[in-house]
Each structure stands twice: as structure tokens, then as C-alpha cells.
Design an enzyme around this catalytic site. Structure first.
Site, PDB file in Angstrom:
ATOM      1  NE  ARG A 261      -7.713   2.111  11.878  1.00  0.00           N
ATOM      2  CZ  ARG A 261      -7.714   3.116  11.023  1.00  0.00           C
ATOM      3  NH1 ARG A 261      -8.472   3.056   9.928  1.00  0.00           N
ATOM      4  NH2 ARG A 261      -6.963   4.179  11.224  1.00  0.00           N
ATOM      5  NE  ARG A 276     -12.344  -2.268   4.235  1.00  0.00           N
ATOM      6  CZ  ARG A 276     -12.487  -0.952   4.309  1.00  0.00           C
ATOM      7  NH1 ARG A 276     -12.385  -0.341   5.467  1.00  0.00           N
ATOM      8  NH2 ARG A 276     -12.758  -0.242   3.224  1.00  0.00           N
ATOM      9  CD  GLU A 348      -9.238   6.406   3.280  1.00  0.00           C
ATOM     10  OE1 GLU A 348      -8.547   6.621   4.292  1.00  0.00           O
ATOM     11  OE2 GLU A 348     -10.335   5.828   3.306  1.00  0.00           O
ATOM     12  CB  SER A 351      -8.326  10.369   5.913  1.00  0.00           C
ATOM     13  OG  SER A 351      -9.188   9.643   5.070  1.00  0.00           O
ATOM     14  NE  ARG A 390      -6.536   0.998   2.683  1.00  0.00           N
ATOM     15  CZ  ARG A 390      -7.817   1.281   2.625  1.00  0.00           C
ATOM     16  NH1 ARG A 390      -8.237   2.295   1.896  1.00  0.00           N
ATOM     17  NH2 ARG A 390      -8.704   0.559   3.286  1.00  0.00           N
TER      18      ARG A 390
END
Length: 425
Positions: A261, A276, A348, A351, A390
Site C-alpha cells: 500500500r 503502518r 485496529e 476489519s 500488527r
């Protein structure tokens, strides 16, 4: 992708759902464009029918030696042959414009999704586990990790910001986490393990909703392929352009892949540490099911991710995202947020979303109910089970000790040949 027929039949309902997303009304403009297209299609069909009718009449006129009528008919056919291609091109242009407009509109939120502008208005569903209590000041993972092999400096020197070299004990822990997640999903929850392509074409990303709207968030190769931002893209497109038998559903796929990403919209956020990254690994879950079963499948999928967190002994909470915080393709999303002692907050880690028939329409994926001739669009769901990096961060912070070592969660020890503590170098 939205069905223009549904919008025509329920324009007020469509606009009301967009308003919940914080968007302006669109139904009237879409319907006007569609009416223009339909009028042109009707004119085209009339012209084509007249051209065929006149062509046949030419032969009949000539057979009766009626040259005047034959000449008039030939002139009419010639005029139609000149006019119709331009009309066909105009129809393609209008249809393309309509489809582009429809493709740029996000999925409509489910009725039970709370309204809100951003993450501050997400709804807490449940909290699981108690945050650990230390008799020392808890450190963040970027303070614990370097002595265990989380090498931020070398990664940045090699590839730039948001890249990390993982080595030594932490690399082993990283590998163990991915294998543990895959084994849990395949052996306990019946997901089929897949090793999918990491490079995909435009249509795959269009099908899951990343293109055309979010191209800047992706990495593109010189031969016009794209690096996947998540295995959701590859796994969901397994069924693209198919008509599935009802008794084959649900289909459940999982994969452990690198994800890529650009983080174009995350400037200034999480620039330190391993939260991130431009490149990271994630175990993804994808389900393909019927509309009637999709809500239950959403709960089941989220429960699978929760089971992994529970087995790892990590405290977490489930949040239902509000309308302003959901992704483009989602109709409802549950976020699982893990407790990070070093940050003194939940972050988070997964999801899980139901996309209803939004992606299926873009991929043209249907199923045929048993005993019926007609087909219906499937429902697609996707979720993280979990983001490996994460989860690594969460283990380092929740299992840290005062001397800089980290206790290995019991569920992971078989994957580390019984190693129960990561010792700093």
C-alpha cells in the site's frame, strides 16, 4: 456497483442512504442519464428494425419492377446505415458515462450501521480480556523491538520510509504468527487455504472496488499490473464472472500474503514503528454466500478473527464502524481493536466487512438457486484474520518484561520449537 433499475424504482431511498454516508443526492442525475440512454437505445432499435424491413422490401419492389420504390428504399437504407453507427457510438458513450458514475458511488450502509462522520462516532459492541498490569513502565514496540530483531534503520536505508527489516527472534515470531493464523482458520473454521497471485489486472481491482477511485493508494508495475493491497482482491476474484450452484455456497477462502500500500492518505500518521508499512503480511478471509446467509456469515467471520486473538491472550474490543468510517465497498464493518500498553490505547488489528452484492455486481458473479432458472448475485465478505505485523506489535507490547525480553504466547510455542521467551541481543 449499483443497479440503475433499483435506483429508478427507489430514488428517495437511494438518496437517503447516500446522505447517511455524508454524500449529496445522486438519483435524479443518474436517472436522467439513464433515460437519455434508454431513449437512444429505443431509437436505435427502431432504426435497425426499419433498416432490416426496408432491406427486405427492396427485393420485393425489384421483383415487381417498381424501380421508383426500390430506389427510395435503397436511399432510406443508405441513410440509416450512415446514421446508426453514430447513434451506436453515442449510446456507448452515454452507457460508459453512466457506468462510470455508478462505479464511483460507495456501497449503501446497512440499516443497523450507526451514523457518524469519523472514527470518533464508531460504536463499541463488546470488550474482551483485561489489559495487562505491569510493575514497570510499559514500552512501545519500537523501543522493545530493535533488540529482538525489528530493524527499522536497515529497512529504511534499503527501501525508504515505512519499510522494516525483520530478523532473528522477531522474524521467527512473525513466521509463527502467520502459520498459527492459517492453521486456526483452515483446521478449526473450514477455510480453504489459497496461494494467490500478488499481481493482478485492472479488472480484478475494479471488481473489489479499489479501482478506479483509489488508484493512488496502490503500487502499479511497468507492465500495467498492480501489487495487491490485500489478498481480498485475489481471493474474491476467484469467482469473478461465474454462475455458482447454490449448494456450493458458502465458499470460504484464506491466504497469507504480502500486501502493498502506498499509504497516500496517511501522511504524518504512524511514521514511527511497525504499525503502518508500505509492505506487510496479512492473513485474509473471504466468503462467498447467498444474500439470506450473509449477515450470519459476517458474525461468523468476525468470530473467527476474535478466536485468534483470544487464543493469543490479547485483550481486544469489537467496534461497529459508523457510516463515515466504513470502506468504499462495505455495507457494514466490524473493527477489532487490540490493546497496546505502550501506546495506552486500542488499535485496529482486523476489519471484517460484508459487501452485500456490491462487489458481485462489479465482478458479475451470480448463483442459481436450486430448482430455479433465474440467477441472483452472490454476497461477498472479507476480513483480516489477522494483520501479522500488527499482531506482532501487540504480542511485543502485551507480553513484554522489564528486562526487554518478551514472553511467547502459549499458542505459538509449538511453532517455535518450544521457545517460551524472546531474549534481547
Amino acid at each position: 456497483m449499483h443497479d440503475i433499475r433499483t435506483i429508478r424504482d427507489n430514488p428517495d431511498q437511494f438518496d437517503a442512504a447516500l446522505a447517511r454516508r455524508g454524500l449529496e443526492p445522486r438519483a435524479a442525475d443518474l436517472i436522467a442519464l439513464d433515460e437519455k440512454r434508454r431513449a437512444l437505445v429505443t431509437e436505435l432499435q427502431t432504426g435497425q428494425a426499419r433498416r432490416n424491413e426496408a432491406s427486405k422490401a427492396i427485393g420485393a419492389a425489384k421483383a415487381q419492377r417498381d424501380e421508383e420504390t426500390a430506389g427510395a428504399l435503397m436511399a432510406e437504407v443508405a441513410a440509416l446505415k450512415e446514421k446508426l453507427p453514430a447513434m451506436e457510438a453515442q449510446e456507448r458513450e452515454i452507457s460508459g458515462a453512466l457506468n462510470a458514475e455508478l462505479a464511483g458511488i460507495p456501497n449503501l450502509p446497512a440499516a443497523d450501521v450507526p451514523e457518524g462522520a469519523d472514527e470518533d462516532e464508531n460504536a463499541l459492541v463488546a470488550t474482551h480480556g483485561e489489559p495487562p498490569v505491569f510493575d514497570f513502565e510499559a514500552k512501545a514496540h519500537d523501543a522493545i523491538g530493535p533488540a529482538l530483531g525489528l530493524d527499522f534503520d536497515t529497512g529504511a536505508a534499503m527501501s525508504g520510509a515505512r519499510f522494516t527489516l525483520v530478523r532473528g527472534p522477531v522474524a521467527k515470531l512473525h513466521r509463527a504468527l502467520g502459520q498459527f493464523m492459517l492453521d486456526t482458520l483452515t483446521e478449526e473454521f473450514g477455510y480453504e487455504e489459497v496461494v494467490p497471485p500478488l499481481l493482478v489486472r485492472d479488472e480484478a481491482l475494479f471488481g473489489t472496488g479499489q479501482l478506479p477511485k483509489f488508484a493512488e493508494d496502490l503500487f502499479r508495475t511497468t507492465d500495467d499490473r498492480w501489487l495487491i493491497p490485500t489478498a481480498e482482491v485475489s481471493l474474491t476474484n476467484i469467482v469473478a464472472k461465474q454462475i455458482l450452484p447454490a449448494d456450493a455456497l458458502p465458499l470460504r477462502f484464506t491466504a497469507l500474503t504480502p500486501c502493498f500500500r502506498s499509504e497516500a492518505g496517511a501522511a504524518g500518521r504512524d511514521t514511527r514503528g511497525y504499525i503502518r508499512q508500505h509492505q506487510f503480511e496479512k492473513v485474509e478471509m473471504v466468503s462467498i454466500t447467498t444474500p439470506e446467509a450473509s449477515d450470519d456469515e459476517h458474525e461468523r467471520m468476525t468470530g473467527c478473527a476474535e478466536a485468534i486473538l483470544t487464543k493469543l491472550g490479547l485483550p481486544f474490543r469489537r467496534m461497529k464502524l459508523c457510516t463515515g468510517d466504513m470502506g468504499f465497498s462495505a455495507a457494514r464493518t466490524y473493527d477489532l481493536e487490540v490493546w497496546l500498553p505502550g501506546q495506552d490505547r486500542y488499535r485496529e488489528i482486523s476489519s471484517c466487512s460484508t459487501c452485500t452484492d456490491f462487489q458481485a455486481r462489479r465482478m458479475n458473479t451470480r448463483f442459481r438457486p436450486e430448482g430455479e432458472k433465474s440467477t441472483s448475485f452472490v454476497h461477498t465478505l472479507n476480513g483480516s484474520g489477522l494483520a501479522v505485523g500488527r499482531t506482532l506489535v501487540a504480542v511485543l507490547e502485551n507480553y513484554q518484561r522489564a528486562d526487554g525480553s518478551v514472553v511467547v504466547p502459549e499458542a505459538l510455542r509449538p511453532y517455535l520449537r518450544g521457545m517460551d521467551v524472546l531474549e534481547p541481543a
